[in-house]
Design a protein around this motif. Structure first.
Motif, mmCIF file in Angstrom:
data_model
loop_
_atom_site.group_PDB
_atom_site.id
_atom_site.type_symbol
_atom_site.label_atom_id
_atom_site.label_comp_id
_atom_site.label_asym_id
_atom_site.label_seq_id
_atom_site.Cartn_x
_atom_site.Cartn_y
_atom_site.Cartn_z
ATOM 1 N N LYS A 26 -36.814 15.969 -58.750
ATOM 2 C CA LYS A 26 -36.779 14.597 -59.247
ATOM 3 C C LYS A 26 -36.988 14.541 -60.752
ATOM 4 C CE LYS A 26 -38.667 12.574 -54.999
ATOM 5 N NZ LYS A 26 -39.767 11.760 -54.439
ATOM 6 N N ALA A 27 -36.535 13.445 -61.331
ATOM 7 C CA ALA A 27 -36.831 13.111 -62.727
ATOM 8 C C ALA A 27 -37.190 11.636 -62.746
ATOM 9 C CB ALA A 27 -35.628 13.385 -63.624
ATOM 10 N N GLY A 28 -38.292 11.303 -63.367
ATOM 11 C CA GLY A 28 -38.750 9.909 -63.410
ATOM 12 C C GLY A 28 -40.226 9.881 -63.730
ATOM 13 N N THR B 286 -37.756 6.644 -58.465
ATOM 14 C CA THR B 286 -38.139 5.237 -58.605
ATOM 15 C C THR B 286 -37.736 4.713 -59.982
ATOM 16 O OG1 THR B 286 -40.040 5.764 -57.207
ATOM 17 C CG2 THR B 286 -40.006 3.583 -58.205
ATOM 18 N N PRO B 287 -36.449 4.475 -60.201
ATOM 19 C CA PRO B 287 -36.005 4.070 -61.538
ATOM 20 C C PRO B 287 -36.446 2.672 -61.959
ATOM 21 C CG PRO B 287 -34.174 4.049 -59.991
ATOM 22 C CD PRO B 287 -35.334 4.662 -59.267
ATOM 23 N N GLU B 288 -36.891 1.829 -61.013
ATOM 24 C CA GLU B 288 -37.192 0.425 -61.321
ATOM 25 C C GLU B 288 -38.158 0.210 -62.492
ATOM 26 O OE1 GLU B 288 -38.242 0.856 -57.116
ATOM 27 O OE2 GLU B 288 -36.720 2.043 -58.157
ATOM 28 N N TRP C 21 -38.705 3.528 -53.205
ATOM 29 C CA TRP C 21 -39.462 2.983 -52.086
ATOM 30 C C TRP C 21 -39.144 1.502 -51.911
ATOM 31 C CZ3 TRP C 21 -41.662 5.105 -48.124
ATOM 32 C CH2 TRP C 21 -42.541 4.372 -47.331
ATOM 33 N N ALA C 22 -38.980 0.770 -53.012
ATOM 34 C CA ALA C 22 -38.837 -0.679 -52.913
ATOM 35 C C ALA C 22 -37.661 -1.239 -53.702
ATOM 36 C CB ALA C 22 -40.133 -1.351 -53.370
ATOM 37 N N ALA D 131 -29.588 1.698 -67.859
ATOM 38 C CA ALA D 131 -30.395 2.918 -67.941
ATOM 39 C C ALA D 131 -30.020 3.902 -66.831
ATOM 40 C CB ALA D 131 -31.880 2.567 -67.857
ATOM 41 N N MET D 132 -29.786 3.379 -65.622
ATOM 42 C CA MET D 132 -29.396 4.245 -64.511
ATOM 43 C C MET D 132 -28.018 4.847 -64.748
ATOM 44 S SD MET D 132 -30.875 1.923 -61.394
ATOM 45 C CE MET D 132 -30.171 2.932 -60.114
#
Length: 200
Positions: A63-65, A120-122, A157-158, A135-136
């Protein structure tokens, strides 16, 4: 290995000798409102690398974040994050994603990463859907152009429940990053998150 998640260990060979490491924070679900103490380097990659070398057919996802304070400090020293961004503990900025992929390849001893997920990019742009989508897209372009990533996506997750993005929007962003090739979507399903199998 990650706060708030369940880790399943599969032993492939050899004697059963395990070393258990405690939580990195005493209350992993509590909001990070106080100044963080710099944690020591995580031993996970050092422990995994020999096993991955011994089993080259084993596929892995990384992952990256989100990142630890120590990783944030390394990213600042590498010139890919500012001090302010490092203090946030999260980034999907192109320079950081590119740097983190190289770091993962080195730490895991793999020339090619099987799957890279934006973690979780949010939080990159809370409440600003257009800025989050831009950004994504920029991160997807980096992953697409890397040449050593077999697949990529997001781990959230959300994000879908809170309507930060829809599956259709994710597919459109990926198509824009790739020039229109087809993609697949894997949705989170667990005893907590049943929506993908019980929803419409």
């Amino acid at each position: 290995m990650f706060a708030g998640t369940t880790t399943i260990i599969v032993q492939l060979d050899g004697a059963k000798r395990w070393r258990i490491y405690g939580a990195t924070r005493p209350f992993p679900l509590r909001s990070r409102t106080r100044a963080r103490r710099p944690p020591t380097r995580s031993p996970c990659q050092d422990l995994l690398a020999p096993a991955l070398t011994a089993h080259p057919a084993l596929r892995i996802a990384t992952k990256a974040g989100y990142f630890t304070a120590a990783t944030g400090a390394d990213a600042v020293n590498a010139g890919v994050l500012t001090q302010d961004h490092a203090m946030a503990g999260h980034s999907v900025a192109p320079d950081y994603v590119r740097w983190q992929m190289g770091r993962s390849r080195e730490q895991l001893g793999r020339e090619r990463l099987d799957l890279v997920l934006l973690h979780t990019p949010e939080p990159a742009h809370p409440g600003d859907r257009p800025a989050l989508h831009r950004a994504m897209l920029e991160a997807f372009v980096v992953l697409e152009e890397a040449g050593h990533v077999a697949g990529y996506g997001i781990a959230t997750w959300a994000g879908l429940e809170e309507e930060s993005f829809t599956v259709g929007e994710l597919l459109a962003l990926a198509a824009e990053a790739t020039g229109g090739r087809h993609h697949a979507v894997q949705l989170l399903v667990s005893l907590v998150m049943m929506a993908p199998i019980v929803g419409p």
